[in-house]
Design a protein around this motif. Sequence first.
Motif, PDB file in Angstrom:
ATOM      1  N   PHE A 170       0.808  -1.227   0.000  1.00 39.90           N
ATOM      2  CA  PHE A 170       0.000   0.000   0.000  1.00 39.90           C
ATOM      3  C   PHE A 170       0.836   1.269   0.000  1.00 39.90           C
ATOM      4  O   PHE A 170       0.651   2.135  -0.848  1.00 39.90           O
ATOM      5  N   LEU A 209       3.816   1.806  -0.856  1.00 40.26           N
ATOM      6  CA  LEU A 209       4.614   1.932  -2.077  1.00 40.26           C
ATOM      7  C   LEU A 209       3.765   2.538  -3.189  1.00 40.26           C
ATOM      8  O   LEU A 209       4.206   3.417  -3.925  1.00 40.26           O
ATOM      9  N   LEU A 210       2.525   2.061  -3.297  1.00 41.98           N
ATOM     10  CA  LEU A 210       1.640   2.536  -4.340  1.00 41.98           C
ATOM     11  C   LEU A 210       1.124   3.925  -4.049  1.00 41.98           C
ATOM     12  O   LEU A 210       1.148   4.810  -4.896  1.00 41.98           O
ATOM     13  N   MET A 211       0.636   4.118  -2.824  1.00 44.90           N
ATOM     14  CA  MET A 211      -0.016   5.375  -2.493  1.00 44.90           C
ATOM     15  C   MET A 211       0.950   6.545  -2.563  1.00 44.90           C
ATOM     16  O   MET A 211       0.544   7.678  -2.788  1.00 44.90           O
ATOM     17  N   ARG A 232       3.870   6.342  -4.513  1.00 42.87           N
ATOM     18  CA  ARG A 232       4.754   6.091  -5.659  1.00 42.87           C
ATOM     19  C   ARG A 232       6.217   6.056  -5.201  1.00 42.87           C
ATOM     20  O   ARG A 232       7.093   6.766  -5.693  1.00 42.87           O
TER      21      ARG A 232
END
Lengths: 359, 360
Positions: B290, B292-294, B296
């Motif tokens: 999470f 990492l994605l949220m 970037r």
Amino acid sequence: MAKSPETEHPQKAFGWAARDSSGVLSPFNFSRRENGDEDVTIKIHFCGICHSDLHAIKNEWGFAHYPMVPGHEIVGIVMKSGKNVEKFREGDRVGVGVMVGSCMSCDYCNQDLENYCPKMIFTYNSVYHDGTANYGGYSDMIVVDQHFVVRIPDAMPFDAGAPLLCAGVTVYSPMKYYGMTEPGKHLGIVGLGGLGHVAVKIAKAFGLKVTVISHSPGKETEAVDRLGADGFLVSSDPLKIKAAFGSMDYIIDTVSSVHALTPLLALLKPNGKLITLGLPDKPLELPIFPLVLGRKLVGGSDIGGMKETQEMLDFCAKHNITADVEVIPMDQVNVAMARLAKSDVRYRFVIDVANSLSK
Amino acid sequence: MVGNQPEKEHPVPAFGLAARDQSGVLSPFNFSRRATGEKDVKFKVIYCGICHSDLHMIKNEWGTSTYPLVPGHEIVGEVTEVGSQVEKFKVGDRVGVGCIVGSCRSCDNCSNSIENYCPKMILTYAGTYHDGTVTYGGYSDVMVCDEHFVVRVPDALPLDAAAPLLCAGITLYSPLRYYGLDKPGIHLGIVGLGGLGHVGVKFAKAMGAKVTVISTSPAKKQEAIERHGADSFLVSRDQEQMKAAMGTLDGIIDTVSAVHPIMPLIGLLKTHGKLVLVGAPEKPLELPVFPLLMGRKIVGGSCIGGMKETQEMLDFAAKHNITADIEVIPADYVNTAMQRLEKGDVKYRFVIDVAKTMQA
């Protein structure tokens, strides 16, 4: 006394909502805000079913609020536009994706990266600036600030264009950010579902060599003959995977269940990049040796900003890229969710809202 | 043919310290070096740094060691002979050799001056050279090395304190450049204040970064700030401090090779932040997806650097007066030094005084 969903706003609306973590969707009367000066009111024609909708309605990430009207791959026609709206007028074909608001003043918002704004507002399962709950696109109409609305190019069909609002930008954005646009480079795409199949098409339009990595041997013909991938690897075939070690410049990983990263890292050349887009509900195991010895990296990405979303749609229209869709009536949505849970769809369900949503 | 005899396989007699088995105990070892080839540089070893990797290797902790093993890849000395085609060096030059002594010289990585990522990269010790013989490292009196893998030690740098830069220095310098963490004004975290970490603080400060040292030992705070110039210090086990620092760092270089949680480190990063690992824990770490994605964010690795960059790093160090903090030891202290290194009891690199204390 708190207002009910039906009465809290002046415009009547109707959609389907999940009531609890069973995720079962059923008819739901609610309301939308008055069309403000910056808003457009959109009659929804189609809404794609994103895998995130399934995770969300079942509260798999743990932050669900019910009743929940999902849907963030929305396309429709403008019915009203507020007095400050210059970009859109009645009759325009428009779309709304994963966000409907942000702070509009931080560094990220100023750089067209609204998706990374700490106060970004999701299209559904979130709270708007006025404190009210947001409801998504499995509904007949939506009111959205013009900044978060995009134009659907004339050349793009509505139904097959809808999934691009999430799936499209979710793969387009990291391809640009992580530099995966050099023709001739080799991209691996893990998972051939809603995200994966769009990624193949966009990657081929960028001139990349594409290998699809999937656990389903049955998808090879589709991947290569229909979608245009250059190669196909079955993830459970260790010999073929091993033969491909060190062959890829980048990998886009669309898989949202927990899975092994070690073989994927091994597929990368030194200095390769593994970009993960799926949202598993548990952490993944990350082996460090391959990262260090090969200067490899694992990165994330989350949808894209509004400017980039429009850019992506225009790019797709230019290259005739749309999603492969199965259009369904609203009353089949629970069946679709059950099939989606088993990956039984080629490759996105799209709800024909305008023709099938009736009270 | 019976196994090669280290003393006889090459024409030039050499003497060093070798581990004989996984106990890792080092003892005197007679062996030999190849004759100086056309492209080779032969040099008298003056100092050699003790890298933590040497400790892992003498004990075969990575499973790749072959014995007898002469460690040492932070080697500095003075040229005594050059081959007929050598252009870059002459007798008397101050030179160094780091972690690699060979590569294929033809792949994309080699062509782009990142020989350290060549699949056929040859390690300075416990590797196999092009002629099939075992490579022996810098805990020894003489080295013969292809000039491509030799660097010049700038006159401004003292030889002893420069030695650790050949591994520790380049290991930190390379990722600061590659991951774009070398821009003035960025806020950089460095996890671990050992051989790698303390050099990292110095490079980062010279590049204009604001530096926060992240460590499990509160006792290192004063050293970090007063001696190494870090701007601040975070105790990684202190939840309140860590929470207050969330989303403040543009990048983190993590030098810790023990297994440790990276989720809190990812939390310290701003959006678009980068966590770079240069230590390599043996077991996989948990990667929370999470955040990492949220944000970037990325988690990447790095391993030493190419030859061109190693020279660039030394020149940068000379310009900014950067050397390692060292404890110079005689050759016969080396086993004690290894025991102390295992407990982290060194400020911050042991360097063996080879020229004065290593004799047959």
